[in-house]
Design an enzyme around this catalytic site. Structure first.
Site, PDB file in Angstrom:
ATOM      1  N   TYR A 193     -13.111 -39.216  -0.659  1.00  0.00           N
ATOM      2  CA  TYR A 193     -12.984 -38.082  -1.484  1.00  0.00           C
ATOM      3  C   TYR A 193     -14.477 -37.434  -2.034  1.00  0.00           C
ATOM      4  CZ  TYR A 193     -13.866 -41.911  -4.942  1.00  0.00           C
ATOM      5  OH  TYR A 193     -14.395 -43.132  -5.877  1.00  0.00           O
ATOM      6  N   PHE A 194     -14.464 -36.544  -2.676  1.00  0.00           N
ATOM      7  CA  PHE A 194     -15.583 -35.737  -2.915  1.00  0.00           C
ATOM      8  C   PHE A 194     -16.449 -35.527  -1.818  1.00  0.00           C
ATOM      9  CE2 PHE A 194     -16.324 -38.206  -7.343  1.00  0.00           C
ATOM     10  CZ  PHE A 194     -15.199 -37.428  -7.781  1.00  0.00           C
ATOM     11  N   PRO A 195     -15.753 -34.827  -0.550  1.00  0.00           N
ATOM     12  CA  PRO A 195     -16.383 -34.484   0.692  1.00  0.00           C
ATOM     13  C   PRO A 195     -17.358 -33.474   0.317  1.00  0.00           C
ATOM     14  CG  PRO A 195     -14.146 -33.757   0.526  1.00  0.00           C
ATOM     15  CD  PRO A 195     -14.171 -34.570  -0.548  1.00  0.00           C
ATOM     16  N   LEU A 196     -17.335 -32.564  -0.566  1.00  0.00           N
ATOM     17  CA  LEU A 196     -18.277 -31.462  -0.700  1.00  0.00           C
ATOM     18  C   LEU A 196     -19.133 -31.847  -1.792  1.00  0.00           C
ATOM     19  CD1 LEU A 196     -15.743 -28.509  -0.424  1.00  0.00           C
ATOM     20  CD2 LEU A 196     -17.388 -29.347   1.494  1.00  0.00           C
TER      21      LEU A 196
ATOM     22  N   ASN B  36     -10.910 -47.211  -3.992  1.00  0.00           N
ATOM     23  CA  ASN B  36     -11.822 -47.543  -4.811  1.00  0.00           C
ATOM     24  C   ASN B  36     -12.243 -48.970  -4.815  1.00  0.00           C
ATOM     25  OD1 ASN B  36     -12.803 -44.955  -6.065  1.00  0.00           O
ATOM     26  ND2 ASN B  36     -10.785 -45.104  -6.953  1.00  0.00           N
TER      27      ASN B  36
ATOM     28  N   LYS C 117     -23.503 -22.846  -2.498  1.00  0.00           N
ATOM     29  CA  LYS C 117     -23.386 -21.815  -3.665  1.00  0.00           C
ATOM     30  C   LYS C 117     -24.381 -22.408  -4.763  1.00  0.00           C
ATOM     31  CE  LYS C 117     -19.598 -24.414  -6.214  1.00  0.00           C
ATOM     32  NZ  LYS C 117     -18.301 -24.484  -6.659  1.00  0.00           N
TER      33      LYS C 117
ATOM     34  N   TYR D 165      -4.219 -37.622 -12.499  1.00  0.00           N
ATOM     35  CA  TYR D 165      -4.423 -36.309 -12.646  1.00  0.00           C
ATOM     36  C   TYR D 165      -3.356 -35.727 -13.627  1.00  0.00           C
ATOM     37  CZ  TYR D 165      -6.532 -37.386  -8.151  1.00  0.00           C
ATOM     38  OH  TYR D 165      -7.279 -37.894  -7.132  1.00  0.00           O
TER      39      TYR D 165
END
Length: 311
Positions: free
Chosen positions: A204-207, A157, A215, A59
């Protein structure tokens, strides 16, 4: 006071909702990020009862770690769970994945320096390489755990076969892999195996790139350079089907006077296969909103309804 979750065989105790920080200093991932806003995002998490901060060298090539190190000054370090990740070796001038013990030891030292701390609560091998025996890589981290530089050993991963190889000596505390209501393949073999081995799981990427926040509608379009432009979840009949399911979650959210995202996060928090869920955020108010999921008790019927919608 939010109940905490024990991470693997370690003594790390994390809140069941953490904060993913790829948008804190992750300028290689997101354009137009502001450093001060990023630090405010971190502080909003800590101020709203979230104790786990999930970062990585990847990041911003260390910049996320640097900002977090600055942001947590003035807070009690011992109340914060810092998880970082490493495996990206840039020494040749191009990025290569490296799990060699010597490289991982250096990666931990570099993370400690950037974060301005003398220990990491969790350190993950961010990706597996194709040459290092996985148990040797984990053994190097186990040595660092004994030395007090890290408190819990993580891998990210990794396939189930790679996880089993990595955990040959029982050294793995936690796995971080992709999992969400739209990506449930890990439930078949991976997650039961982790439970049996007493290894914690952080999805990860829960949404699902915002798709599970409610939205979007059928009219939404994305530019060609946006990751969602080529994501099958955002296309055709599959996209329409997902939107219909999200509309059902919206009814549950309305009954609780909360948002769709808060209901979805509450589902992960109550999911016995999940240890800590780590949604990201670009603004402090998003973190404050996500934190409300910690206080949202879904009924057993509501939990099962959401589970069934996305089976």
């Amino acid at each position: 006071m939010t109940a905490t979750i024990k991470i693997g065989q370690s003594d790390v105790q994390a809140t069941p909702l953490g904060l993913g920080t790829n948008a804190v200093g992750g300028t290689n991932l997101f354009p137009n990020l502001n450093d001060d806003t990023g630090k405010a995002v971190v502080q909003a998490g800590l101020d709203h009862g979230i104790n786990l901060l999930d970062t990585a060298f990847a990041y911003g090539l260390g910049h996320s770690e640097e900002l977090i190190g600055q942001a947590i000054k003035g807070y009690n370090r011992h109340n914060i769970v810092i998880a970082s990740k490493g495996a990206q070796d840039l020494s040749s001038g191009e990025e290569k994945i490296n799990n060699a013990p010597q490289f991982l030891r250096q990666a931990v030292d570099d993370s400690l320096r950037r974060l301005q701390t003398d220990y990491l609560d969790i350190f993950y091998i961010h990706f597996p390489d194709d040459k290092t025996p996985k148990d040797e890589a984990v053994s190097a981290l186990t040595d660092l755990k004994k030395a007090g530089k890290i408190r819990a050993v993580g891998i990210s991963n990794f396939s189930l076969a790679q996880i089993k190889e990595a955990n040959r000596d029982g050294g793995v505390d936690v796995v971080e892999n992709q999992y969400n209501l739209l990506h449930r393949e890990p439930e078949k073999d991976l997650l039961p195996a982790l439970q049996q081995a007493h290894i914690s799981f952080v999805p990860y990427f829960p949404l699902a790139s915002g798709l599970l926040t409610g939205k979007y509608d059928q009219q939404v379009t994305f530019p060609a350079d946006d990751i969602r432009h080529s994501d099958p979840n955002f296309q055709g009949a599959r996209f329409a089907s997902i939107l219909q399911k999200v509309a059902q979650i919206r009814k549950i959210a309305a009954a609780h006077h909360v948002t769709v995202a808060q209901v979805v996060l509450a589902w992960y928090i109550q999911n016995p296969l999940v240890s800590v869920v780590i949604p990201g955020a670009k603004r402090p108010e998003q973190v404050a909103a996500n934190a409300k999921a910690l206080e949202l008790p879904l009924s057993a019927a509501e939990y099962q309804q959401i589970d069934g919608l996305f089976k």
